[in-house]
Write a protein that holds these residues in place. Structure first.
Motif, PDB file in Angstrom:
ATOM      1  N   GLY A 162      52.447  42.578  35.918  1.00  0.00           N
ATOM      2  CA  GLY A 162      51.902  43.201  37.111  1.00  0.00           C
ATOM      3  C   GLY A 162      52.588  44.481  37.528  1.00  0.00           C
ATOM      4  O   GLY A 162      52.190  45.111  38.514  1.00  0.00           O
ATOM      5  N   ILE A 163      53.604  44.910  36.769  1.00  0.00           N
ATOM      6  CA  ILE A 163      54.360  46.113  37.147  1.00  0.00           C
ATOM      7  C   ILE A 163      54.429  47.111  36.000  1.00  0.00           C
ATOM      8  O   ILE A 163      54.123  48.296  36.170  1.00  0.00           O
ATOM      9  CB  ILE A 163      55.787  45.730  37.597  1.00  0.00           C
ATOM     10  CG1 ILE A 163      55.718  44.825  38.824  1.00  0.00           C
ATOM     11  CG2 ILE A 163      56.612  46.972  37.890  1.00  0.00           C
ATOM     12  CD1 ILE A 163      57.052  44.292  39.257  1.00  0.00           C
ATOM     13  N   TYR A 164      54.801  46.665  34.821  1.00  0.00           N
ATOM     14  CA  TYR A 164      54.959  47.566  33.682  1.00  0.00           C
ATOM     15  C   TYR A 164      54.540  46.837  32.412  1.00  0.00           C
ATOM     16  O   TYR A 164      54.885  45.670  32.227  1.00  0.00           O
ATOM     17  CB  TYR A 164      56.417  48.027  33.563  1.00  0.00           C
ATOM     18  CG  TYR A 164      56.652  49.085  32.524  1.00  0.00           C
ATOM     19  CD1 TYR A 164      56.498  50.429  32.820  1.00  0.00           C
ATOM     20  CD2 TYR A 164      57.021  48.731  31.228  1.00  0.00           C
ATOM     21  CE1 TYR A 164      56.710  51.397  31.859  1.00  0.00           C
ATOM     22  CE2 TYR A 164      57.232  49.691  30.264  1.00  0.00           C
ATOM     23  CZ  TYR A 164      57.080  51.023  30.587  1.00  0.00           C
ATOM     24  OH  TYR A 164      57.293  51.986  29.626  1.00  0.00           O
ATOM     25  N   GLU A 169      51.359  47.959  32.788  1.00  0.00           N
ATOM     26  CA  GLU A 169      50.176  48.089  33.635  1.00  0.00           C
ATOM     27  C   GLU A 169      50.482  47.532  35.012  1.00  0.00           C
ATOM     28  O   GLU A 169      51.001  46.438  35.154  1.00  0.00           O
ATOM     29  CB  GLU A 169      48.978  47.351  33.015  1.00  0.00           C
ATOM     30  CG  GLU A 169      48.519  47.926  31.676  1.00  0.00           C
ATOM     31  CD  GLU A 169      47.341  47.162  31.103  1.00  0.00           C
ATOM     32  OE1 GLU A 169      46.924  46.182  31.763  1.00  0.00           O
ATOM     33  OE2 GLU A 169      46.852  47.533  30.030  1.00  0.00           O
ATOM     34  N   ARG A 170      50.116  48.316  36.031  1.00  0.00           N
ATOM     35  CA  ARG A 170      50.388  47.918  37.412  1.00  0.00           C
ATOM     36  C   ARG A 170      49.159  47.235  37.997  1.00  0.00           C
ATOM     37  O   ARG A 170      48.039  47.725  37.893  1.00  0.00           O
ATOM     38  CB  ARG A 170      50.757  49.149  38.258  1.00  0.00           C
ATOM     39  CG  ARG A 170      51.216  48.829  39.679  1.00  0.00           C
ATOM     40  CD  ARG A 170      52.560  48.135  39.649  1.00  0.00           C
ATOM     41  NE  ARG A 170      53.011  47.773  40.973  1.00  0.00           N
ATOM     42  CZ  ARG A 170      53.823  48.523  41.728  1.00  0.00           C
ATOM     43  NH1 ARG A 170      54.237  49.695  41.260  1.00  0.00           N
ATOM     44  NH2 ARG A 170      54.217  48.122  42.919  1.00  0.00           N
ATOM     45  N   SER A 171      49.383  46.073  38.607  1.00  0.00           N
ATOM     46  CA  SER A 171      48.299  45.354  39.277  1.00  0.00           C
ATOM     47  C   SER A 171      48.867  44.654  40.497  1.00  0.00           C
ATOM     48  O   SER A 171      50.039  44.244  40.512  1.00  0.00           O
ATOM     49  CB  SER A 171      47.648  44.331  38.343  1.00  0.00           C
ATOM     50  OG  SER A 171      48.597  43.373  37.902  1.00  0.00           O
ATOM     51  N   SER A 172      48.067  44.547  41.532  1.00  0.00           N
ATOM     52  CA  SER A 172      48.532  43.973  42.795  1.00  0.00           C
ATOM     53  C   SER A 172      48.792  42.483  42.683  1.00  0.00           C
ATOM     54  O   SER A 172      49.688  41.938  43.321  1.00  0.00           O
ATOM     55  CB  SER A 172      47.518  44.251  43.906  1.00  0.00           C
ATOM     56  OG  SER A 172      46.241  43.717  43.537  1.00  0.00           O
ATOM     57  N   ILE A 178      59.665  52.589  39.377  1.00  0.00           N
ATOM     58  CA  ILE A 178      58.268  52.155  39.246  1.00  0.00           C
ATOM     59  C   ILE A 178      57.921  51.043  40.239  1.00  0.00           C
ATOM     60  O   ILE A 178      56.753  50.686  40.383  1.00  0.00           O
ATOM     61  CB  ILE A 178      57.958  51.679  37.813  1.00  0.00           C
ATOM     62  CG1 ILE A 178      58.928  50.577  37.393  1.00  0.00           C
ATOM     63  CG2 ILE A 178      58.018  52.848  36.850  1.00  0.00           C
ATOM     64  CD1 ILE A 178      58.659  50.032  35.994  1.00  0.00           C
ATOM     65  N   MET A 179      58.942  50.518  40.938  1.00  0.00           N
ATOM     66  CA  MET A 179      58.664  49.531  41.977  1.00  0.00           C
ATOM     67  C   MET A 179      59.799  49.510  42.987  1.00  0.00           C
ATOM     68  O   MET A 179      60.945  49.261  42.644  1.00  0.00           O
ATOM     69  CB  MET A 179      58.485  48.135  41.391  1.00  0.00           C
ATOM     70  CG  MET A 179      58.175  47.098  42.459  1.00  0.00           C
ATOM     71  SD  MET A 179      57.997  45.441  41.811  1.00  0.00           S
ATOM     72  CE  MET A 179      57.808  44.528  43.338  1.00  0.00           C
ATOM     73  N   ARG A 197      58.440  38.908  38.718  1.00  0.00           N
ATOM     74  CA  ARG A 197      59.196  39.238  39.926  1.00  0.00           C
ATOM     75  C   ARG A 197      59.820  38.015  40.565  1.00  0.00           C
ATOM     76  O   ARG A 197      60.895  38.090  41.160  1.00  0.00           O
ATOM     77  CB  ARG A 197      58.288  39.924  40.945  1.00  0.00           C
ATOM     78  CG  ARG A 197      57.847  41.317  40.543  1.00  0.00           C
ATOM     79  CD  ARG A 197      56.773  41.833  41.486  1.00  0.00           C
ATOM     80  NE  ARG A 197      57.164  41.740  42.869  1.00  0.00           N
ATOM     81  CZ  ARG A 197      56.352  41.948  43.904  1.00  0.00           C
ATOM     82  NH1 ARG A 197      55.072  42.233  43.664  1.00  0.00           N
ATOM     83  NH2 ARG A 197      56.783  41.855  45.130  1.00  0.00           N
ATOM     84  N   ASP A 208      61.631  52.945  35.164  1.00  0.00           N
ATOM     85  CA  ASP A 208      61.160  53.331  33.848  1.00  0.00           C
ATOM     86  C   ASP A 208      62.393  53.804  33.076  1.00  0.00           C
ATOM     87  O   ASP A 208      62.894  54.914  33.289  1.00  0.00           O
ATOM     88  CB  ASP A 208      60.120  54.455  33.957  1.00  0.00           C
ATOM     89  CG  ASP A 208      59.527  54.835  32.609  1.00  0.00           C
ATOM     90  OD1 ASP A 208      60.161  54.549  31.573  1.00  0.00           O
ATOM     91  OD2 ASP A 208      58.435  55.422  32.586  1.00  0.00           O
TER      92      ASP A 208
END
Length: 423
Positions: A195-197, A199-202, A342-343, A229, A358
């Motif tokens: 969900g982060i790297y 590809e990012r998705s909520s 990136i987060m 996470r 990154d």
């Protein structure tokens, strides 16, 4: 309730959420500085001159007409009024200005590396922050000290002139750049974080029905090599503990191997721990080579300013260090590092620290900025060589000297012509 919360929080120094006693180092350092400052209280009001000293001040005392330092004779108000004129006179010296700017580039590089190199090693090579600091202090600093000492010994042993010192500094900085460039390629990309790297998705479909807090951050590494996470984001339904009630595994994770996977507490790491030793070897070599230029560049300043301006020139030098290097350097490095995040973490709706970087961008921009400062220092010392070549003969060793140096300016040109006529 308080006792229950204490039992649930199980952190060690390897946990990303661990915050150590960061203030303890400042206490120890300030105590040591206080102890080392005590001997200065017993210094005499005026330092005695050494017999046979061959520096400029000692030679000037041997002249028939002793000249007093005009700056020392000024009162405080008079000195403050004449300060801009003296500062302008000092900064108008091209050799002094170029050498100081070269040193400023190296000081800015040092300030940024000293502040963030431990963080870089922690993220790039999956090491704890305490171990990273120990590596820097145990490897980089001793070799830097050795380089400073050897640079001074080299200057003394071979009676290096100002022109030779500029060539030495240029060659040393050029070698430093070659030793720093390979570090740009020593690292690994960021591991997959669901969900982060990359590809990012909520939210993840496998854990969409879990009420995961937006600020949850308790990384776990799945058996499939993917990092999450928190156990909630991996859809883990149960956990295993040891005899001390410490969590050892999360099981029945719906986002790992179709619900049959497990996960262990902690991050998966970068997978580059095997590159730590080669990286530290290059970093130590770079520190050793760079520190070689400190003594020659410092001596260039002392030899190219008038005797009455030496102490003032050194003061301006360190003032420029703080204004142009030590103050903006860490801020610049920190800003560059923040662009690779990136987060970001969140707490009470406000952005906190960065949780994931990154790593490729982190390495390239952090070490790339170091190379930029090295190139800036190299350019300044190369320009110093050009200026000295155009004014050939302005700065030279006094005849028969053994390690002593003096400023030889145009005022001694007639004396040289007379000696040539006699011969």
């Amino acid at each position: 309730m308080k006792q229950k919360m204490t039992n649930e929080i199980e952190l060690d120094h390897k946990d990303l959420r661990w915050v150590g006693a960061w203030w303890l180092g400042f206490l120890v350092a300030s105590s040591l500085l206080f102890l080392t400052a005590l001997p200065y209280l017993f210094f005499p009001r005026e330092m005695p001159k050494e017999n046979g000293a061959d520096d400029v001040e000692s030679r000037s005392d041997c002249k028939p007409q002793q000249q007093q330092d005009p700056i020392r004779e000024l009162s405080l108000v008079q000195f403050l009024k004449s300060f801009p004129r003296i500062a302008l006179r000092t900064l108008r010296s091209p050799i002094y200005l170029l050498v100081v700017l070269g040193q400023v580039n190296l000081a800015a590089l040092l300030s940024g590396l000293a502040t963030f190199m431990a963080k870089f090693i922690e993220k790039q090579f999956s090491q704890t922050i305490s171990f990273s600091n120990m590596m820097i202090g145990g490897v980089g600093i001793p070799l830097a000290v050795l380089g400073i000492v050897l640079g001074g010994a080299l200057m003394r042993r071979f009676n290096v002139s100002v022109s030779g010192a500029s060539k030495l500094c240029s060659g040393v900085i050029l070698l430093c750049m070659f030793s720093a460039l390979p570090m740009l390629f020593m690292g690994c990309s960021t591991k997959t974080v669901a969900g982060i790297y990359p590809e990012r998705s909520s939210s993840l479909s496998c854990s969409s029905d879990c009420p995961c807090p937006a600020d949850a951050f308790n990384p776990i590494c799945g058996s499939n090599g993917v990092e999450f996470r928190s156990p909630c984001h991996a859809g883990c339904l149960s956990r295993q503990t040891d005899g001390n009630n410490k969590i050892t595994n999360f099981t029945d994770c719906r986002c790992i191997n179709n619900g049959s996977g497990t996960a262990r507490p902690g991050t998966c790491g970068s997978g580059c721990s095997h590159l730590l030793l080669p990286f530290m070897a290059l970093l130590a070599l770079t520190s050793f080579i760079t520190s070689f230029s400190q003594t020659p560049s410092y001596m260039m300043i002392l030899r190219t300013v008038p005797a009455e301006d030496k102490s003032f020139a050194v003061g301006v030098q360190y003032m420029l260090f703080r204004v142009l290097a030590f103050m903006p350097g860490p801020v610049l490095y920190g800003s560059v590092i923040d662009t690779t995040c990136i987060m970001w973490g969140e707490k009470c709706g406000k952005k906190t620290s960065c949780q994931y970087y990154d790593l490729d961008s982190f390495r390239q921009r952090f070490l790339g900025l170091m190379v930029v400062f090295v190139c800036g220092a190299l350019l300044c010392f190369l320009l110093t060589m050009v200026v000295l070549r155009r004014g050939a003969g302005s700065y030279e060793l006094p005849p028969g000297s053994k390690g002593g140096y003096e400023l030889v300016g145009e005022q001694k040109a007639p004396e040289k012509e007379q000696n040539q006529v006699k011969t």
